[in-house]
Design an enzyme around this catalytic site. Structure first.
Site, PDB file in Angstrom:
ATOM      1  N   LYS A 206      -3.981  -9.199 -17.535  1.00  0.00           N
ATOM      2  CA  LYS A 206      -5.425  -9.205 -17.755  1.00  0.00           C
ATOM      3  C   LYS A 206      -5.793  -8.493 -19.058  1.00  0.00           C
ATOM      4  O   LYS A 206      -6.546  -9.012 -19.874  1.00  0.00           O
ATOM      5  CB  LYS A 206      -6.146  -8.553 -16.577  1.00  0.00           C
ATOM      6  CG  LYS A 206      -7.673  -8.586 -16.701  1.00  0.00           C
ATOM      7  CD  LYS A 206      -8.361  -7.836 -15.574  1.00  0.00           C
ATOM      8  CE  LYS A 206      -8.269  -8.564 -14.260  1.00  0.00           C
ATOM      9  NZ  LYS A 206      -9.100  -7.938 -13.204  1.00  0.00           N
ATOM     10  N   GLU A 212       5.137  -2.988 -18.588  1.00  0.00           N
ATOM     11  CA  GLU A 212       6.293  -3.761 -18.133  1.00  0.00           C
ATOM     12  C   GLU A 212       6.193  -5.210 -18.625  1.00  0.00           C
ATOM     13  O   GLU A 212       7.176  -5.784 -19.128  1.00  0.00           O
ATOM     14  CB  GLU A 212       6.383  -3.735 -16.609  1.00  0.00           C
ATOM     15  CG  GLU A 212       6.549  -2.353 -16.007  1.00  0.00           C
ATOM     16  CD  GLU A 212       5.224  -1.693 -15.657  1.00  0.00           C
ATOM     17  OE1 GLU A 212       5.238  -0.747 -14.847  1.00  0.00           O
ATOM     18  OE2 GLU A 212       4.168  -2.118 -16.183  1.00  0.00           O
ATOM     19  N   ARG A 267      -3.966  -8.696  -6.551  1.00  0.00           N
ATOM     20  CA  ARG A 267      -3.316  -9.204  -5.342  1.00  0.00           C
ATOM     21  C   ARG A 267      -4.116 -10.326  -4.690  1.00  0.00           C
ATOM     22  O   ARG A 267      -3.691 -10.883  -3.679  1.00  0.00           O
ATOM     23  CB  ARG A 267      -3.064  -8.055  -4.371  1.00  0.00           C
ATOM     24  CG  ARG A 267      -4.301  -7.265  -3.992  1.00  0.00           C
ATOM     25  CD  ARG A 267      -3.932  -5.943  -3.315  1.00  0.00           C
ATOM     26  NE  ARG A 267      -5.076  -5.086  -3.070  1.00  0.00           N
ATOM     27  CZ  ARG A 267      -5.614  -4.256  -3.953  1.00  0.00           C
ATOM     28  NH1 ARG A 267      -5.124  -4.202  -5.183  1.00  0.00           N
ATOM     29  NH2 ARG A 267      -6.637  -3.487  -3.626  1.00  0.00           N
ATOM     30  N   GLU A 352      -1.289  -2.295  -0.729  1.00  0.00           N
ATOM     31  CA  GLU A 352      -2.043  -1.885  -1.906  1.00  0.00           C
ATOM     32  C   GLU A 352      -3.539  -1.862  -1.594  1.00  0.00           C
ATOM     33  O   GLU A 352      -4.297  -1.101  -2.206  1.00  0.00           O
ATOM     34  CB  GLU A 352      -1.756  -2.815  -3.085  1.00  0.00           C
ATOM     35  CG  GLU A 352      -2.210  -2.260  -4.427  1.00  0.00           C
ATOM     36  CD  GLU A 352      -1.661  -3.030  -5.611  1.00  0.00           C
ATOM     37  OE1 GLU A 352      -0.636  -2.592  -6.178  1.00  0.00           O
ATOM     38  OE2 GLU A 352      -2.254  -4.064  -5.967  1.00  0.00           O
ATOM     39  N   HIS A 383      19.437 -10.869  13.453  1.00  0.00           N
ATOM     40  CA  HIS A 383      20.785 -10.304  13.364  1.00  0.00           C
ATOM     41  C   HIS A 383      20.796  -9.026  12.538  1.00  0.00           C
ATOM     42  O   HIS A 383      21.862  -8.599  12.077  1.00  0.00           O
ATOM     43  CB  HIS A 383      21.738 -11.346  12.773  1.00  0.00           C
ATOM     44  CG  HIS A 383      21.902 -12.546  13.653  1.00  0.00           C
ATOM     45  ND1 HIS A 383      22.881 -12.633  14.614  1.00  0.00           N
ATOM     46  CD2 HIS A 383      21.165 -13.684  13.756  1.00  0.00           C
ATOM     47  CE1 HIS A 383      22.758 -13.789  15.255  1.00  0.00           C
ATOM     48  NE2 HIS A 383      21.732 -14.442  14.754  1.00  0.00           N
TER      49      HIS A 383
END
Length: 556
Positions: A206, A212, A267, A352, A383
């Site tokens: 944005k 990152e 999100r 979050e 399992h």
């Protein structure tokens, strides 16, 4: 503001808990032949069986009363009207506008947002058609074969999850890749698979400043420039951002920048331009179907009475376990390999949003809030961690998610898969009594002297809650409804707790401290004052990676 624990319905629910905590679901089913029909809801292509929960009609009525007393109907309307319910950031919360297929006006500060939403959607569609048809060509006039999405958090998890879930609808020529981790191995592994002449990079940020994402983006740019030129970047890089200046400085043609707005939370953003990789892979029509399914759930959430409102009931039943049974975690267990990314997606959406410790007015919360969300494909989980779910000491609600449609032509597979879904739900509910375990061991011919020693280990307490969520088939429309259901479930719980589900200040502190430590690791600044543990870690890094003269090799 009034804490939920002070509401009359909360007090009623406390009494419900004290009166029913020892009631067994297997007895409720035996006494009530209509239980399965009464606690069952169908919305669009979703059918949800919530009958295997520790609930009765009185508990449902008191949970609905709690929602009403907490102001859920009013908060729903405030969201749909574009009011700034994200108070700490003074923003509206309008992911519902992104999939508003009825196109009714939704205003923020008196301005209808729908024309801009529709404009960006059309721009995405034009670009998508050009890439998928082969009209959009790389710098050597070859068609695009690989799309690399570079983002993090909501700019990665949503598109990755949806492209994986709907792989059967994907374009056969396009290979989708997703890079989020600043650990260079992920970017390196992707770049080793693709070619600069036929690869399109989507940079999703944005602000176009996320550390990152921009680190990975510049690595991709440098890699591309080993083959192409600066002027060729415009044919191989597009941006999803609001920072036109930074996008242009990177070398991306701003005509190929797709915008979104501050009322789109990360999100909740797969419905926006962040969903461009989804549209590229699935096509414009299927992306619209995704929006249609979400819009269907939006309309249901806004208009259905709370007693028959699927997202609201899912949220309220979750409140019942978190706040009255002490169930601090919730499992997402999809029984479809293409849904294996769903637990991680719901994890961010829920944790979050509702991982908060103060109410909207800044006062401490009086209850537990968001649960720990975890999970894995159901068959693998059986399992692995299902042992804890069956016989552990925790109360952990479980969502078992499956599709009724056979998606493979391999005989017998889908029947085995669905038999496990239904059997697990029954086993969690029924358990196995000591008498049943004893009879089973006797029938197996186990010597009498061993039976009593084994009975405690073979006994299951049961009464473990599950929701069985069935899609009639996994399609873009049904996936839209499923994700919107979870979004509104999270919102419902946030309203009950009186918290802001739409900010995320908790992600900031670590980022802020990392900037200082990064400068220390690179030698840009002298070591700063930290606690003894952090200082030791910084020294260890510098000892391993810096030259004797103090210069470091981080960016060499």
């Amino acid at each position: 503001m009034t804490a939920p624990t002070h509401l009359p319905a909360w007090q009623a629910l406390q009494q419900d808990y004290e009166q029913t905590q020892s009631v067994q679901m297997r007895d409720q089913f035996a006494q009530d032949p209509e239980r399965a029909n009464r606690y069952w809801l169908e919305v669009g292509g979703l059918a949800v069986d919530f009958s295997k929960n520790r609930i009765n009609d009185q508990i449902i009525a008191d949970l609905v009363a709690l929602a009403e007393q907490a102001g859920l109907p009013e908060r729903i309307e405030q969201m749909y009207r574009g009011e700034k319910i994200n108070e700490t950031e003074n923003r509206a919360v309008l992911h519902v506008a992104l999939r508003n297929r009825s196109n009714t006006p939704i205003k923020v500060d008196g301005k209808d947002v729908m024309p801009e939403v529709n404009h960006v959607l059309r721009k995405m569609g034009d670009f998508t058609r050009a890439v998928r048809s082969g009209e959009w060509l790389g710098y050597t006039n070859q068609v695009i074969t690989d799309v690399v999405n570079i983002g993090i958090g909501g700019s990665d998890l949503g598109p990755l999850m949806m492209c994986t879930a709907l792989k059967n609808f994907g374009h056969p020529r396009l290979n989708m890749h997703f890079v989020s981790n600043v650990d260079g191995t992920q970017m390196r592994d992707v770049l080793e698979k693709v070619h600069p002449e036929t690869t399109l990079f989507i940079i999703a940020s944005k602000t176009f400043t996320t550390q990152e994402t921009l680190t990975n983006a510049h690595t991709a740019r440098d890699w591309f420039l080993q083959a192409g030129s600066e002027k060729d970047i415009a044919k191989h890089f597009v941006a999803i951002s609001t920072n036109q200046k930074a996008v242009a400085e990177f070398g991306i043609d701003t005509e190929h920048m797709f915008e979104f707005w501050d009322w789109v939370g990360g999100r909740y953003s797969l419905w926006s331009a962040i969903g461009l990789p989804i549209m590229l892979y699935l096509g414009e029509e299927n992306f619209i179907e995704l929006l249609e399914g979400a819009h269907l759930m939006d309309q249901h959430f806004r208009n259905a009475p709370l007693s028959r409102n699927l997202p609201a009931l899912m949220g309220l039943i979750g409140i019942w376990y978190i706040n009255f049974y002490g169930g601090g975690s919730h499992v997402i267990a999809p029984y479809d390999q293409h849904l294996h990314r769903l637990p991680k997606y719901i994890q961010q959406l829920d944790m979050e949003s509702n991982g908060k410790q103060v109410q909207m007015d800044g006062t401490p919360v009086a209850t537990e809030t968001g649960p720990i969300i975890w999970g894995e494909t159901g068959i693998n989980g059986q399992h692995a961690f299902f042992q804890l779910l069956h016989q552990g000491t925790h109360i952990t609600p479980i969502d078992l998610i499956a599709s009724l449609e056979k998606r493979s032509n391999l005989p017998g597979h889908h029947e085995i898969l669905l038999s496990n879904v239904f059997a697990q739900a029954e086993a969690f509910m029924r358990g196995k009594t000591s008498a049943e375990a004893r009879a089973e061991l006797q029938a197996q011919g186990v010597p009498a002297e061993h039976i009593e020693a084994l009975v405690p280990h073979k006994t299951f307490s049961g009464n473990r809650p599950t929701n069985v969520i069935l899609l009639d088939k996994i399609t873009p429309r049904n996936m839209g409804s499923l994700i919107a259901m979870y979004e509104h479930k999270v919102f419902t719980q946030g309203v009950i707790w009186g918290i802001n589900s739409f900010d995320q200040w908790g992600v900031e502190l670590g980022k802020q401290l990392a900037k200082t430590i990064l400068a220390e690791l690179t030698g840009a600044i002298d070591p700063q004052l930290h606690d003894a543990s952090t200082s030791k870690l910084v020294r260890l890094y510098r000892k391993a990676n810096c030259e004797a003269d103090g210069t470091c090799a981080l960016f060499q």
